[in-house]
Design a protein around this motif. Structure first.
Motif, PDB file in Angstrom:
ATOM      1  N   LEU A   1       0.831  -1.211   0.000  1.00 54.18           N
ATOM      2  CA  LEU A   1       0.000   0.000   0.000  1.00 54.18           C
ATOM      3  C   LEU A   1       0.859   1.251   0.000  1.00 54.18           C
ATOM      4  O   LEU A   1       0.587   2.216  -0.725  1.00 54.18           O
ATOM      5  CB  LEU A   1      -0.936   0.018   1.212  1.00 54.18           C
ATOM      6  N   TYR A   2       1.919   1.249   0.818  1.00 49.47           N
ATOM      7  CA  TYR A   2       2.784   2.419   0.837  1.00 49.47           C
ATOM      8  C   TYR A   2       3.514   2.569  -0.500  1.00 49.47           C
ATOM      9  O   TYR A   2       3.685   3.683  -1.003  1.00 49.47           O
ATOM     10  CB  TYR A   2       3.780   2.387   2.008  1.00 49.47           C
ATOM     11  N   ASP A   3       3.912   1.452  -1.102  1.00 50.67           N
ATOM     12  CA  ASP A   3       4.554   1.495  -2.407  1.00 50.67           C
ATOM     13  C   ASP A   3       3.608   2.115  -3.439  1.00 50.67           C
ATOM     14  O   ASP A   3       4.028   2.909  -4.287  1.00 50.67           O
ATOM     15  CB  ASP A   3       4.973   0.077  -2.830  1.00 50.67           C
ATOM     16  N   TYR A   4       2.332   1.752  -3.352  1.00 54.86           N
ATOM     17  CA  TYR A   4       1.327   2.374  -4.223  1.00 54.86           C
ATOM     18  C   TYR A   4       1.289   3.886  -3.992  1.00 54.86           C
ATOM     19  O   TYR A   4       1.239   4.671  -4.949  1.00 54.86           O
ATOM     20  CB  TYR A   4      -0.059   1.762  -3.986  1.00 54.86           C
ATOM     21  N   HIS A   5       1.296   4.303  -2.748  1.00 55.54           N
ATOM     22  CA  HIS A   5       1.256   5.725  -2.397  1.00 55.54           C
ATOM     23  C   HIS A   5       2.421   6.468  -3.062  1.00 55.54           C
ATOM     24  O   HIS A   5       2.226   7.532  -3.671  1.00 55.54           O
ATOM     25  CB  HIS A   5       1.316   5.843  -0.866  1.00 55.54           C
ATOM     26  N   VAL A   6       3.605   5.912  -2.971  1.00 53.57           N
ATOM     27  CA  VAL A   6       4.785   6.534  -3.575  1.00 53.57           C
ATOM     28  C   VAL A   6       4.650   6.531  -5.102  1.00 53.57           C
ATOM     29  O   VAL A   6       4.925   7.535  -5.762  1.00 53.57           O
ATOM     30  CB  VAL A   6       6.079   5.824  -3.119  1.00 53.57           C
ATOM     31  N   TRP A   7       4.206   5.408  -5.669  1.00 53.12           N
ATOM     32  CA  TRP A   7       3.996   5.307  -7.112  1.00 53.12           C
ATOM     33  C   TRP A   7       3.019   6.385  -7.587  1.00 53.12           C
ATOM     34  O   TRP A   7       3.273   7.071  -8.588  1.00 53.12           O
ATOM     35  CB  TRP A   7       3.459   3.905  -7.428  1.00 53.12           C
ATOM     36  N   ALA A   8       1.906   6.533  -6.881  1.00 54.28           N
ATOM     37  CA  ALA A   8       0.891   7.519  -7.268  1.00 54.28           C
ATOM     38  C   ALA A   8       1.439   8.939  -7.152  1.00 54.28           C
ATOM     39  O   ALA A   8       1.186   9.786  -8.030  1.00 54.28           O
ATOM     40  CB  ALA A   8      -0.365   7.350  -6.407  1.00 54.28           C
ATOM     41  N   ASN A   9       2.182   9.213  -6.104  1.00 53.03           N
ATOM     42  CA  ASN A   9       2.764  10.553  -5.957  1.00 53.03           C
ATOM     43  C   ASN A   9       3.793  10.828  -7.048  1.00 53.03           C
ATOM     44  O   ASN A   9       3.877  11.944  -7.566  1.00 53.03           O
ATOM     45  CB  ASN A   9       3.362  10.733  -4.567  1.00 53.03           C
ATOM     46  N   LYS A  10       4.572   9.813  -7.439  1.00 53.55           N
ATOM     47  CA  LYS A  10       5.517   9.971  -8.553  1.00 53.55           C
ATOM     48  C   LYS A  10       4.764  10.322  -9.833  1.00 53.55           C
ATOM     49  O   LYS A  10       5.209  11.176 -10.607  1.00 53.55           O
ATOM     50  CB  LYS A  10       6.292   8.669  -8.799  1.00 53.55           C
ATOM     51  N   ARG A  11       3.645   9.661 -10.042  1.00 50.64           N
ATOM     52  CA  ARG A  11       2.840   9.954 -11.245  1.00 50.64           C
ATOM     53  C   ARG A  11       2.350  11.405 -11.220  1.00 50.64           C
ATOM     54  O   ARG A  11       2.307  12.064 -12.255  1.00 50.64           O
ATOM     55  CB  ARG A  11       1.675   8.987 -11.361  1.00 50.64           C
ATOM     56  N   VAL A  12       1.976  11.892 -10.050  1.00 55.64           N
ATOM     57  CA  VAL A  12       1.549  13.294  -9.925  1.00 55.64           C
ATOM     58  C   VAL A  12       2.720  14.214 -10.246  1.00 55.64           C
ATOM     59  O   VAL A  12       2.578  15.158 -11.037  1.00 55.64           O
ATOM     60  CB  VAL A  12       0.974  13.578  -8.521  1.00 55.64           C
ATOM     61  N   PHE A  13       3.881  13.954  -9.653  1.00 50.56           N
ATOM     62  CA  PHE A  13       5.055  14.790  -9.940  1.00 50.56           C
ATOM     63  C   PHE A  13       5.361  14.782 -11.443  1.00 50.56           C
ATOM     64  O   PHE A  13       5.568  15.844 -12.039  1.00 50.56           O
ATOM     65  CB  PHE A  13       6.289  14.302  -9.166  1.00 50.56           C
ATOM     66  N   ASN A  14       5.397  13.601 -12.035  1.00 49.01           N
ATOM     67  CA  ASN A  14       5.712  13.504 -13.468  1.00 49.01           C
ATOM     68  C   ASN A  14       4.685  14.246 -14.316  1.00 49.01           C
ATOM     69  O   ASN A  14       5.045  14.928 -15.279  1.00 49.01           O
ATOM     70  CB  ASN A  14       5.812  12.036 -13.898  1.00 49.01           C
ATOM     71  N   HIS A  15       3.420  14.121 -13.958  1.00 52.83           N
ATOM     72  CA  HIS A  15       2.358  14.814 -14.706  1.00 52.83           C
ATOM     73  C   HIS A  15       2.511  16.327 -14.576  1.00 52.83           C
ATOM     74  O   HIS A  15       2.431  17.054 -15.583  1.00 52.83           O
ATOM     75  CB  HIS A  15       0.996  14.359 -14.197  1.00 52.83           C
ATOM     76  N   LEU A  16       2.734  16.807 -13.358  1.00 46.21           N
ATOM     77  CA  LEU A  16       2.869  18.252 -13.153  1.00 46.21           C
ATOM     78  C   LEU A  16       4.081  18.807 -13.896  1.00 46.21           C
ATOM     79  O   LEU A  16       4.028  19.933 -14.398  1.00 46.21           O
ATOM     80  CB  LEU A  16       2.964  18.578 -11.657  1.00 46.21           C
ATOM     81  N   LYS A  17       5.137  18.036 -14.000  1.00 52.17           N
ATOM     82  CA  LYS A  17       6.341  18.502 -14.714  1.00 52.17           C
ATOM     83  C   LYS A  17       6.094  18.630 -16.218  1.00 52.17           C
ATOM     84  O   LYS A  17       6.816  19.368 -16.888  1.00 52.17           O
ATOM     85  CB  LYS A  17       7.525  17.575 -14.448  1.00 52.17           C
ATOM     86  N   GLU A  18       5.087  17.943 -16.744  1.00 53.72           N
ATOM     87  CA  GLU A  18       4.758  18.035 -18.166  1.00 53.72           C
ATOM     88  C   GLU A  18       3.922  19.274 -18.492  1.00 53.72           C
ATOM     89  O   GLU A  18       3.776  19.629 -19.662  1.00 53.72           O
ATOM     90  CB  GLU A  18       3.993  16.785 -18.611  1.00 53.72           C
ATOM     91  N   LEU A  19       3.373  19.904 -17.483  1.00 53.98           N
ATOM     92  CA  LEU A  19       2.490  21.063 -17.677  1.00 53.98           C
ATOM     93  C   LEU A  19       3.291  22.353 -17.545  1.00 53.98           C
ATOM     94  O   LEU A  19       4.415  22.352 -17.037  1.00 53.98           O
ATOM     95  CB  LEU A  19       1.364  21.010 -16.644  1.00 53.98           C
TER      96      LEU A  19
END
Length: 170
Positions: A7-25
């Protein structure tokens, strides 16, 4: 992998996806003021990080006073960090979480929390991890809603996508 660590690994994975998405904007939207749950995307990102700090401290048996002191230190440390700097800080901190979780004999062990306003809580480490992940999910939803208000799509961070990605070895 233990369910709580997954579950914590998912949390980190999801936050990484947010960071990566925000960096594309466009970079200016990170601090752009918006009428929403938070005044900016930056505020949500910082809130998520500082809350993760609080809960790792609580799981590590730090006192309320120690947690408040560390919260203040992180508040100062994270002030005006760029998105890239926040991501770096977060990823380094997530390693502390993984170290803590991996070094626990029993993640279902009982844990007593004491809070001056809420009193004493008897719980388990696994429930605290679930709370951290649930809290993150809630605020990633805020980020998606805020992005839509700004005219951009949000990142896909559903748990099922994490499972598919992990299954494929990505």
């Amino acid at each position: 992998m233990n369910d709580s660590i997954r579950l914590y690994d998912y949390h980190v994975w999801a936050n990484k996806r947010v960071f990566n998405h925000l960096k594309e904007l466009p970079s200016e939207i990170y601090r752009q003021q918006i009428k929403s749950v938070f005044a900016s995307l930056e505020e949500v990102v910082v809130h998520l990080f500082k809350t993760d700090v609080v809960w790792l401290c609580a799981m590590s048996d730090k006192s309320y006073e120690e947690i408040q002191q560390l919260f203040g230190e992180y508040s100062n440390r994270l002030e005006n960090k760029s998105l890239e700097e926040m991501e770096k800080e977060y990823m380094e901190f997530s390693n502390e979480y993984f170290d803590f979780l991996n070094n626990q004999e029993d993640l279902n062990a009982n844990k007593t929390l004491k809070h001056p306003a809420f009193g004493q809580l008897e719980t388990r480490l696994s429930e605290l991890v679930q709370h951290v992940v649930n809290h993150g999910t809630y605020h990633r939803g805020n980020i998606t809603a805020m992005l839509r208000q700004l005219g951009y799509p949000g990142p896909s961070t559903d748990y099922i996508f994490y499972l598919y990605e992990k299954q494929d070895g990505q």
